[in-house]
Design an enzyme around this catalytic site. Sequence first.
Site, short mmCIF file in Angstrom:
data_model
loop_
_atom_site.label_atom_id
_atom_site.label_comp_id
_atom_site.label_asym_id
_atom_site.label_seq_id
_atom_site.Cartn_x
_atom_site.Cartn_y
_atom_site.Cartn_z
N GLU A 92 0.83 -1.20 0.00
CA GLU A 92 0.00 0.00 0.00
C GLU A 92 0.86 1.26 0.00
O GLU A 92 0.48 2.29 -0.56
CB GLU A 92 -0.93 -0.01 1.21
CG GLU A 92 -1.88 1.15 1.30
CD GLU A 92 -2.99 1.13 0.27
OE1 GLU A 92 -3.79 2.07 0.23
OE2 GLU A 92 -3.08 0.16 -0.52
N THR A 201 -11.66 8.64 -13.44
CA THR A 201 -10.88 8.10 -12.33
C THR A 201 -11.27 6.68 -11.96
O THR A 201 -10.50 5.98 -11.32
CB THR A 201 -10.98 9.03 -11.10
OG1 THR A 201 -10.07 8.58 -10.10
CG2 THR A 201 -12.39 9.00 -10.53
#
Length: 210
Positions: A92, A201
């Site tokens: 992450e 997006t």
Amino acid sequence: EPKFKQRYITSSEAIKETLVKKSASGFTYVGTLNPSKSRFWGGMEHLACFYPGLLALGAQVLDRPQDLVVAEELARTCYTSYTMTATGLGPEAFSINDYGMDVAHGHYVLRPETIETLFILYRVTGNTKYQDWGWNIFMAIEKHARVEFGYAGVGDVTNANSTANHLDSMESFFLAETLKYLYLLFSPTDVISLDEYVFNTEAHPLRIMK
């Protein structure tokens, strides 16, 4: 309109000047500056790995070859965040230092940003190494994230024991974005051509009005 072109150029130049750095270990990355501008973090979140693709599109549309150089360097950094782990999946967040790269937050939730960048760079450059990189990521997903009824996030990308490492969730963007960009990475370039469509997006293709 010209004003939007200028706004893009102004913001991209500011990002390159302030946030884009290159470590002694050879990794170009987009760091984080806190609101008070008193502290800079030398690392990247996986979410920021969409940015090389954005730069590559800007380089193509606005004829800014210098941006393409930066985009390819950043893409290499994002891809290396995958290859440095035991699972071949990207964390992450990862930190950059003079000696290399380290995992900062080790979970993987099937994010699309690196694949998105590889798809765009392949379409812009035609370089098949981006397909190779994407295939390696896909195979890591198949090996470590595939479960009986779909795919699951991985709790620790540094732990190759994936059967004890799954998160009990599959994010919707895995279907909407990650797999879509993987499919397009290996599709003929006239399938949702970047000359005719732009992606929002969430990876929905919108036809460019001309």
